[in-house]
Design a protein around this motif. Sequence first.
Motif, PDB file in Angstrom:
ATOM      1  N   GLU A  71      11.921   7.347  -1.693  1.00  0.00           N
ATOM      2  CA  GLU A  71      11.995   7.269  -0.233  1.00  0.00           C
ATOM      3  C   GLU A  71      13.408   7.611   0.251  1.00  0.00           C
ATOM      4  OE1 GLU A  71      11.005   4.127   3.373  1.00  0.00           O
ATOM      5  OE2 GLU A  71      10.416   3.617   1.321  1.00  0.00           O
TER       6      GLU A  71
ATOM      7  N   ARG B  91       7.163  -2.089   3.931  1.00  0.00           N
ATOM      8  CA  ARG B  91       6.846  -0.667   3.910  1.00  0.00           C
ATOM      9  C   ARG B  91       5.333  -0.500   3.852  1.00  0.00           C
ATOM     10  NH1 ARG B  91      11.611  -1.161   0.933  1.00  0.00           N
ATOM     11  NH2 ARG B  91      13.110   0.518   1.241  1.00  0.00           N
ATOM     12  N   ASP B  92       4.850   0.505   4.571  1.00  0.00           N
ATOM     13  CA  ASP B  92       3.426   0.834   4.543  1.00  0.00           C
ATOM     14  C   ASP B  92       3.318   2.332   4.251  1.00  0.00           C
ATOM     15  OD1 ASP B  92       0.613   0.400   4.880  1.00  0.00           O
ATOM     16  OD2 ASP B  92       0.792   1.350   6.853  1.00  0.00           O
ATOM     17  N   TYR B  93       2.790   2.648   3.069  1.00  0.00           N
ATOM     18  CA  TYR B  93       2.676   4.034   2.636  1.00  0.00           C
ATOM     19  C   TYR B  93       1.296   4.578   2.980  1.00  0.00           C
ATOM     20  CZ  TYR B  93       6.903   3.046  -0.001  1.00  0.00           C
ATOM     21  OH  TYR B  93       8.178   2.691  -0.349  1.00  0.00           O
TER      22      TYR B  93
ATOM     23  N   ARG C 232       7.593   8.952   2.193  1.00  0.00           N
ATOM     24  CA  ARG C 232       7.838   8.352   3.506  1.00  0.00           C
ATOM     25  C   ARG C 232       6.933   7.133   3.689  1.00  0.00           C
ATOM     26  NH1 ARG C 232      10.728  12.319   6.439  1.00  0.00           N
ATOM     27  NH2 ARG C 232      10.333  14.389   5.616  1.00  0.00           N
ATOM     28  N   ALA C 233       7.499   6.149   4.341  1.00  0.00           N
ATOM     29  CA  ALA C 233       6.729   4.945   4.666  1.00  0.00           C
ATOM     30  C   ALA C 233       7.076   4.533   6.084  1.00  0.00           C
ATOM     31  CB  ALA C 233       7.076   3.816   3.704  1.00  0.00           C
ATOM     32  N   ARG C 234       6.110   3.959   6.735  1.00  0.00           N
ATOM     33  CA  ARG C 234       6.424   3.373   8.041  1.00  0.00           C
ATOM     34  C   ARG C 234       6.684   1.892   7.808  1.00  0.00           C
ATOM     35  NH1 ARG C 234       2.075   0.948  11.215  1.00  0.00           N
ATOM     36  NH2 ARG C 234       0.275   0.743   9.841  1.00  0.00           N
ATOM     37  N   ARG C 235       7.433   1.314   8.713  1.00  0.00           N
ATOM     38  CA  ARG C 235       7.729  -0.120   8.605  1.00  0.00           C
ATOM     39  C   ARG C 235       6.777  -0.909   9.483  1.00  0.00           C
ATOM     40  NH1 ARG C 235      11.544  -2.120   4.901  1.00  0.00           N
ATOM     41  NH2 ARG C 235      12.801  -0.347   4.270  1.00  0.00           N
ATOM     42  N   LEU C 236       6.207  -1.918   8.890  1.00  0.00           N
ATOM     43  CA  LEU C 236       5.349  -2.831   9.640  1.00  0.00           C
ATOM     44  C   LEU C 236       6.233  -3.787  10.439  1.00  0.00           C
ATOM     45  CD1 LEU C 236       2.757  -3.610   6.816  1.00  0.00           C
ATOM     46  CD2 LEU C 236       2.515  -2.022   8.736  1.00  0.00           C
TER      47      LEU C 236
ATOM     48  N   SER D 173       0.066   9.193  -0.320  1.00  0.00           N
ATOM     49  CA  SER D 173       1.273   8.976  -1.125  1.00  0.00           C
ATOM     50  C   SER D 173       0.971   9.000  -2.618  1.00  0.00           C
ATOM     51  CB  SER D 173       1.928   7.641  -0.767  1.00  0.00           C
ATOM     52  OG  SER D 173       2.349   7.643   0.566  1.00  0.00           O
TER      53      SER D 173
END
Length: 114
Positions: free
Chosen positions: A21, A36-38, A27-31, A42
Motif C-alpha cells: 500500500e 483498512r478496507d480492501y 489501495r484501501a479505503r479507510r473505514l 485486491s
Amino acid sequence: MRIGELATHSGLSREALRFYERIGLLRARRLPNGYRDYPPQSLALLRLVRQAQGLGFSLAEVRQALQEGGSAEDVGAWLQAKLGETEARLADLQGLRQQLLELTQNPCPLTCSN
C-alpha cells in the motif's frame, strides 16, 4: 475486506500488505474506525504481483506497469522486454559457464603457473 482477511487469503503478511500500500501497488479505503478496507479485486491483484515477481519482475516494474494501464499491447511489450533481458542474462551466464569449464580443465587453474 479487512487486512487480516486479505492476509489470510493471499498468504502474505499484514506488513507486506501495508508495504504494498505504501509503495502504491495496493489501495484501501479507510473505514470510520480507521481500519483498512480492501476491494474484492485486491486478491487478484496480489496474485498478479506474486506471479510477476516469480517471472523476475521487480515490485517497481510491476507498479509502473499497473500505473501505465494494462492493455494487451502494453502487457505484451512488458513481457517482451523482460524476455530480452532474460535472454541477455542467459547468454552472459553461458559465457561464464564456458570460462569455468575451461578453467576446470587445468589441474590447478588459479594458483599454478604453467
